[in-house]
Design an enzyme around this catalytic site. Structure first.
Site, PDB file in Angstrom:
ATOM      1  N   CYS A   1       0.759  -1.147   0.108  1.00 33.27           N
ATOM      2  CA  CYS A   1      -0.129   0.005   0.013  1.00 33.27           C
ATOM      3  C   CYS A   1       0.937   1.381   0.049  1.00 33.27           C
ATOM      4  CB  CYS A   1      -0.899  -0.041   1.422  1.00 33.27           C
ATOM      5  SG  CYS A   1      -1.844   1.584   1.622  1.00 33.27           S
TER       6      CYS A   1
ATOM      7  N   TYR B   1      -5.177   4.608  -9.363  1.00 34.19           N
ATOM      8  CA  TYR B   1      -6.352   3.861  -9.094  1.00 34.19           C
ATOM      9  C   TYR B   1      -7.353   4.085  -9.930  1.00 34.19           C
ATOM     10  CZ  TYR B   1      -3.602   1.896  -5.061  1.00 34.19           C
ATOM     11  OH  TYR B   1      -2.579   1.243  -4.157  1.00 34.19           O
TER      12      TYR B   1
HETATM   13  N1  LIG Z   1      -7.061   7.836   3.116  1.00 36.67           N
HETATM   14  C1  LIG Z   1      -6.390   6.339   3.214  1.00 36.67           C
HETATM   15  C2  LIG Z   1      -6.568   5.456   2.418  1.00 36.67           C
HETATM   16  C3  LIG Z   1      -5.680   4.305   2.726  1.00 36.67           C
HETATM   17  C4  LIG Z   1      -6.309   3.267   1.645  1.00 36.67           C
HETATM   18  O1  LIG Z   1      -7.102   3.249   0.678  1.00 36.67           O
HETATM   19  N2  LIG Z   1      -5.597   1.942   1.784  1.00 36.67           N
HETATM   20  C5  LIG Z   1      -5.723   0.782   1.027  1.00 36.67           C
HETATM   21  C6  LIG Z   1      -4.786  -0.001   0.450  1.00 36.67           C
HETATM   22  S1  LIG Z   1      -3.519   0.775  -0.598  1.00 36.67           S
HETATM   23  C7  LIG Z   1      -6.749  -0.370   1.702  1.00 36.67           C
HETATM   24  O2  LIG Z   1      -6.298  -0.667   3.030  1.00 36.67           O
HETATM   25  N3  LIG Z   1      -7.721  -0.784   1.303  1.00 36.67           N
HETATM   26  C8  LIG Z   1      -8.608  -1.999   1.620  1.00 36.67           C
HETATM   27  C9  LIG Z   1     -10.028  -1.775   1.418  1.00 36.67           C
HETATM   28  O3  LIG Z   1     -10.536  -0.737   0.962  1.00 36.67           O
HETATM   29  O4  LIG Z   1     -10.830  -2.672   1.832  1.00 36.67           O
HETATM   30  C10 LIG Z   1      -4.946   7.000   3.725  1.00 36.67           C
HETATM   31  O5  LIG Z   1      -4.265   7.579   3.023  1.00 36.67           O
HETATM   32  O6  LIG Z   1      -4.469   6.576   4.839  1.00 36.67           O
END
Ligand SMILES: N[C@@H](CCC(=O)N[C@@H](CS)C(=O)NCC(=O)O)C(=O)O
Length: 325
Positions: free
Chosen positions: A63, A194
């Site tokens: 990530c 993305y």
């Molecule tokens: N706003 C968050 C976004 C984090 C994010 O989107 N993380 C993704 C991985 S890159 C995630 O954990 N996705 C899991 C999901 O959506 O279920 C940040 O910047 O901390």
């Protein structure tokens, strides 16, 4: 995702879409700050004082947002102050999990099997996706913050003398420039890849694709005047936020997310810049191309066979040699 504290079965990796079929990222739910004296930060409640060993970071090495915080922890010398757990690279039907993939950890703090358990421990009625990164308070047993932009900033200035203060990633004199860079680079590139990868219509994909490569072209021109970093010779958070996308570009976004007009390797100045940041003390340890490839290529909606590509060959980052037949 979690709905009222319950994991829902119809989990969708493609998240929400707008009217044009474009990808929409969820906003973060926990916005408290660690501060030197425990006072409230720019958002959230007071009570999170900087103390050695009190905080824990949950991350995925795939990530880019979580990786911002891992790099911040290294550069600010906070390894002994903030402990870390790395989740498995592949998202499961129950979200991020803890396990034994090389470089992943079991959850030594809460003993959870899945990250969503951490969210419901913090808020039993939580609704939303269980995303990384998470900054966890071991003392009160709750989540401080799950927004990487906030966590990176609190690592820079919220830990006082527990952190290295010869490195300032958000210096007063450069704040306007940093904000302007972030405001351009995040939508067009960090999230742009993305938006291209998770687009559900041709129109939304092509719009994102254009944003990604126009931004890369602009950044290549900016870095071609011999400067080391975006703002000259001073490394800032804007560089970290750009780096995490660049280091994943050829391994994941070029192929899986169909961002294939050019490779990062085709941009000379951006490639040198990416390797310069990779070589800063501690940064390389935060990058795992095996996690990145396994993680992205396990997204079933984009890659139903889940076959992980062997290449590309990434000199200086992840060299790949063809095996003998
Ligand atoms: N706003 C968050 C976004 C984090 C994010 O989107 N993380 C993704 C991985 S890159 C995630 O954990 N996705 C899991 C999901 O959506 O279920 C940040 O910047 O901390």
């Amino acid at each position: 995702m979690l709905v009222n504290g319950k994991w829902t079965a119809d989990w969708q990796p493609v998240q929400a879409t707008d009217a044009k079929g474009g990808f929409v990222r969820q906003t973060s739910g926990f916005r408290n700050w660690v501060t030197v004296d425990g006072e409230a930060g720019p958002t959230g409640a007071a009570g999170y004082k900087a103390e050695p060993g009190r905080y824990h970071l949950y991350v995925a090495l795939i990530c880019p947002w979580a990786s911002r915080t891992l790099i911040g922890r290294k550069l600010k010398g906070l390894e002994d102050v903030i402990s870390v757990s790395v989740v498995e690279p592949a998202l499961t039907d129950f979200g991020w999990s803890f396990g034994d993939f090389p470089g992943a950890d079991r959850d030594s703090v809460n003993g959870a099997s899945y990250l969503h358990e951490i969210y419901t421990k913090a808020d039993p009625t939580y609704t939303g996706r269980a995303t990384v990164p998470v900054l966890w308070d071991k003392k009160t047993g709750t989540m401080v913050n799950n927004e990487s932009a906030d966590i990176l900033r609190m690592m820079n200035s919220g830990f006082g003398n527990l952190a290295r203060n010869d490195i300032d990633l958000y210096p007063e004199a450069l704040r306007d420039e940093i904000e302007a860079l972030n405001a351009e680079i995040y939508p067009a590139l960090n999230n742009g890849v993305y938006r291209a990868g998770f687009a559900t219509t041709q129109v939304a994909y092509e719009e994102a694709f254009g944003d990604v490569f126009r931004m890369l072209d602009t950044l290549e021109a900016r870095l071609s005047d011999g400067r080391n970093y975006l703002s000259g010779d001073h490394l800032t958070e804007a560089d970290i936020r750009l780096f995490v996308t660049l280091v994943r570009f050829d391994a994941a976004y070029h192929g899986l997310f169909k961002c294939n007009l050019r490779r990062l390797a085709d941009y000379a100045a951006l490639s040198r810049y990416m390797l310069r940041i990779l070589d800063l003390p501690g940064v390389r340890e935060t990058v795992s191309i095996p996690h990145i490839k396994h993680g992205y290529y396990s997204i079933k909606a984009l890659n139903p066979t889940r076959i992980v590509p062997v290449g590309p060959d990434l000199p200086g980052l992840f060299p790949v040699e063809l095996k003998r037949a």
